[in-house]
Design an enzyme around this catalytic site. Structure first.
Site, PDB file in Angstrom:
ATOM      1  N   GLU A  97     -92.561 -23.749 -54.016  1.00  0.00           N
ATOM      2  CA  GLU A  97     -92.157 -24.738 -53.020  1.00  0.00           C
ATOM      3  C   GLU A  97     -92.754 -24.394 -51.665  1.00  0.00           C
ATOM      4  O   GLU A  97     -92.975 -23.222 -51.343  1.00  0.00           O
ATOM      5  CB  GLU A  97     -90.631 -24.783 -52.908  1.00  0.00           C
TER       6      GLU A  97
ATOM      7  N   CYS B 232     -93.615 -23.723 -43.955  1.00  0.00           N
ATOM      8  CA  CYS B 232     -93.088 -22.506 -44.578  1.00  0.00           C
ATOM      9  C   CYS B 232     -93.736 -22.405 -45.963  1.00  0.00           C
ATOM     10  O   CYS B 232     -93.566 -23.309 -46.787  1.00  0.00           O
ATOM     11  CB  CYS B 232     -91.569 -22.654 -44.671  1.00  0.00           C
TER      12      CYS B 232
ATOM     13  N   CYS C 287     -89.585 -13.844 -57.083  1.00  0.00           N
ATOM     14  CA  CYS C 287     -89.580 -12.652 -56.220  1.00  0.00           C
ATOM     15  C   CYS C 287     -88.824 -11.528 -56.921  1.00  0.00           C
ATOM     16  O   CYS C 287     -87.865 -11.768 -57.654  1.00  0.00           O
ATOM     17  CB  CYS C 287     -88.883 -12.967 -54.891  1.00  0.00           C
TER      18      CYS C 287
ATOM     19  N   CYS D 133     -82.677 -10.170 -53.218  1.00  0.00           N
ATOM     20  CA  CYS D 133     -81.705 -10.323 -52.130  1.00  0.00           C
ATOM     21  C   CYS D 133     -80.583 -11.227 -52.634  1.00  0.00           C
ATOM     22  O   CYS D 133     -80.838 -12.276 -53.229  1.00  0.00           O
ATOM     23  CB  CYS D 133     -82.360 -10.916 -50.888  1.00  0.00           C
TER      24      CYS D 133
ATOM     25  N   CYS E 298     -80.200 -15.145 -51.849  1.00  0.00           N
ATOM     26  CA  CYS E 298     -81.424 -15.941 -51.952  1.00  0.00           C
ATOM     27  C   CYS E 298     -81.568 -16.587 -53.336  1.00  0.00           C
ATOM     28  O   CYS E 298     -81.491 -15.897 -54.361  1.00  0.00           O
ATOM     29  CB  CYS E 298     -82.611 -15.022 -51.682  1.00  0.00           C
TER      30      CYS E 298
ATOM     31  N   GLU F 273     -91.859 -12.108 -51.607  1.00  0.00           N
ATOM     32  CA  GLU F 273     -91.968 -11.094 -50.554  1.00  0.00           C
ATOM     33  C   GLU F 273     -93.466 -10.943 -50.277  1.00  0.00           C
ATOM     34  O   GLU F 273     -94.200 -10.377 -51.103  1.00  0.00           O
ATOM     35  CB  GLU F 273     -91.339  -9.772 -51.042  1.00  0.00           C
TER      36      GLU F 273
ATOM     37  N   SER G 286     -92.790 -12.849 -42.801  1.00  0.00           N
ATOM     38  CA  SER G 286     -91.415 -12.350 -42.863  1.00  0.00           C
ATOM     39  C   SER G 286     -91.253 -11.416 -44.055  1.00  0.00           C
ATOM     40  O   SER G 286     -91.672 -11.738 -45.168  1.00  0.00           O
ATOM     41  CB  SER G 286     -90.466 -13.546 -43.005  1.00  0.00           C
TER      42      SER G 286
ATOM     43  N   ASN H 152     -76.609 -20.755 -45.757  1.00  0.00           N
ATOM     44  CA  ASN H 152     -76.548 -22.045 -46.435  1.00  0.00           C
ATOM     45  C   ASN H 152     -76.099 -21.813 -47.863  1.00  0.00           C
ATOM     46  O   ASN H 152     -76.722 -21.021 -48.579  1.00  0.00           O
ATOM     47  CB  ASN H 152     -77.936 -22.694 -46.460  1.00  0.00           C
TER      48      ASN H 152
ATOM     49  N   CYS I 182     -83.206 -21.866 -45.313  1.00  0.00           N
ATOM     50  CA  CYS I 182     -83.357 -20.443 -45.551  1.00  0.00           C
ATOM     51  C   CYS I 182     -82.554 -19.987 -46.772  1.00  0.00           C
ATOM     52  O   CYS I 182     -81.356 -20.253 -46.861  1.00  0.00           O
ATOM     53  CB  CYS I 182     -82.871 -19.729 -44.300  1.00  0.00           C
TER      54      CYS I 182
HETATM   55  S1  SF4 Z   1     -85.094 -13.360 -49.369  1.00  0.00           S
HETATM   56 FE1  SF4 Z   1     -87.307 -13.203 -49.590  1.00  0.00          FE
HETATM   57  S2  SF4 Z   1     -87.613 -11.062 -50.280  1.00  0.00           S
HETATM   58 FE2  SF4 Z   1     -85.444 -11.525 -50.623  1.00  0.00          FE
HETATM   59  S3  SF4 Z   1     -85.375 -12.245 -52.769  1.00  0.00           S
HETATM   60 FE3  SF4 Z   1     -85.596 -14.053 -51.440  1.00  0.00          FE
HETATM   61  S4  SF4 Z   1     -87.788 -14.457 -51.404  1.00  0.00           S
HETATM   62 FE4  SF4 Z   1     -87.511 -12.347 -52.110  1.00  0.00          FE
END
Ligand code: SF4
Length: 346
Positions: A91, A104, A111, A115, A118, A160, A191, A290, A333
């Site tokens: 995306e 973005c 990933c 996290c 996420c 990442e 980031s 969110n 985010c």
């Molecule tokens: S916040 Fe970024 S680094 Fe962390 S799992 Fe999501 S995509 Fe990966």
């Protein structure tokens, strides 16, 4: 073997053109067609001879991702679900803000960093994006914008970026090269969740860009809960690496802090954050969490957000409360998961 044009630096294209027995200026003509006129089909490059156009068609090609779905938020944010040549889905998100248009982009399919706040993390890591799969998101966004100008690029989509170091760095070089996309370094932000060895390596490349670090807690044990990377790379080591990074590069570091109800906005969190940021020349972006299906965290109330931000105001660094954009289409985010959303405005 034919080469992807959107992954070539000008010097690489020039060398390939010389290898074909052509003059160097032909490479500059080709770059003009691609990056100024946005024409990637060699047959349409009418300033080149027909023989050369045929030769180029055999030697080079351009693949842009296919847009599978465009979702448009009530605030104007657009999320694009893209399919790559192997059917992988990623995306990208276009965020308009007055004359500013920020893109973005993704750097990986999924990933590995896991996290806990996420949605991308739930996919696991499928693969790294190739350089052209990163630059082609920008090319596509420029085409989508038409008359409007793309002003900023942030590597805050899926993945990442520092786990795909070589391809991301090459893409940034292409994005910044004045014969290619010609973006100013201050308009590109990378980031990271805090991959310490790669941050140190990034500082040594000499390449300029803005660096943002997703912090989300300055308490080691809490950060380990929401960002497992912290068990490998502690926040104290992260801080040392960032101070060193700041010394070697020209821009202030931005810390991103996602405010999560009953988790990281209490008094002890404020104290730890003030201690952590107090002696670093930096900016702090706070953003509210969110909600994502299947994740246990909650969005704080406006009052709780206000209290947290007020208690941070003693900090000499600039604090910005970034309003979430595109939350209604899962484009904000932490919400990118490369899935279809039904009933969106097309
Ligand atoms: S916040 Fe970024 S680094 Fe962390 S799992 Fe999501 S995509 Fe990966």
């Amino acid at each position: 073997m034919a080469k992807q044009v959107l992954e070539l630096l000008p010097e690489e294209l020039i060398q390939s053109i010389l290898d074909l027995g052509e003059k160097k200026f032909r490479a500059k003509q080709i770059l003009n067609w691609i990056y100024l006129k946005k024409i990637t089909n060699f047959a349409e490059m009418t300033s080149l001879s027909e023989t050369l156009r045929l030769k180029l068609q055999n030697q080079f090609y351009t693949t842009l991702p296919t847009v599978i779905q465009r979702s448009i938020s009530i605030d104007g944010t657009k999320k694009y679900l893209l399919s790559l040549s192997d059917e992988s889905k990623i995306e990208m998100v276009l965020i308009p803000n007055g004359k500013k248009n920020t893109l973005c982009i993704s750097s990986q399919v999924g990933c590995a960093r896991n996290c806990q706040f996420c949605a991308t993390a739930k996919l696991g890591l499928k693969r790294n994006l190739e350089t052209y799969e990163i630059t082609s998101q920008v090319f596509l966004a420029i085409q989508e914008l038409g008359e409007d100008k793309l002003t900023n690029i942030v590597f805050m989509g899926m993945g990442e970026p520092l786990d795909n170091f070589d391809n991301v760095i090459k893409a940034i070089r292409i994005l910044q090269d004045d014969l290619c996309f010609n973006f100013s370094p201050r308009r590109i932000t990378l980031s990271t969740s805090g991959v310490i060895p790669q941050i140190a390596k990034l500082a040594d490349t000499g390449i300029k860009m803005k660096l943002a670090v997703s912090l989300n807690s300055a308490i080691q044990t809490k950060r380990e809960i929401i960002m497992p990377i912290s068990t490998t790379y502690s926040i104290s080591e992260l801080k040392k690496t960032l101070i060193d990074f700041r010394r070697k590069t020209s821009y202030r570091i931005t810390f991103e802090y996602v405010m999560i109800k009953d988790f990281n906005i209490g008094n002890e969190d404020v104290k730890a954050l003030l201690r952590f940021l107090g002696d670093i020349s930096c900016k702090l972006n706070v953003i509210k969490w969110n909600e994502v299906d299947d994740l246990p965290y909650k969005t704080p109330s406006d009052k709780e957000i206000e209290k947290f931000i007020n208690s941070m105001s003693v900090l000499s660094s600039a604090i910005t409360y970034r309003k979430s954009r595109g939350a209604d289409i899962d484009a904000a985010c932490g919400q990118l998961a490369a899935k279809y959303i039904h009933n969106v405005k097309e």
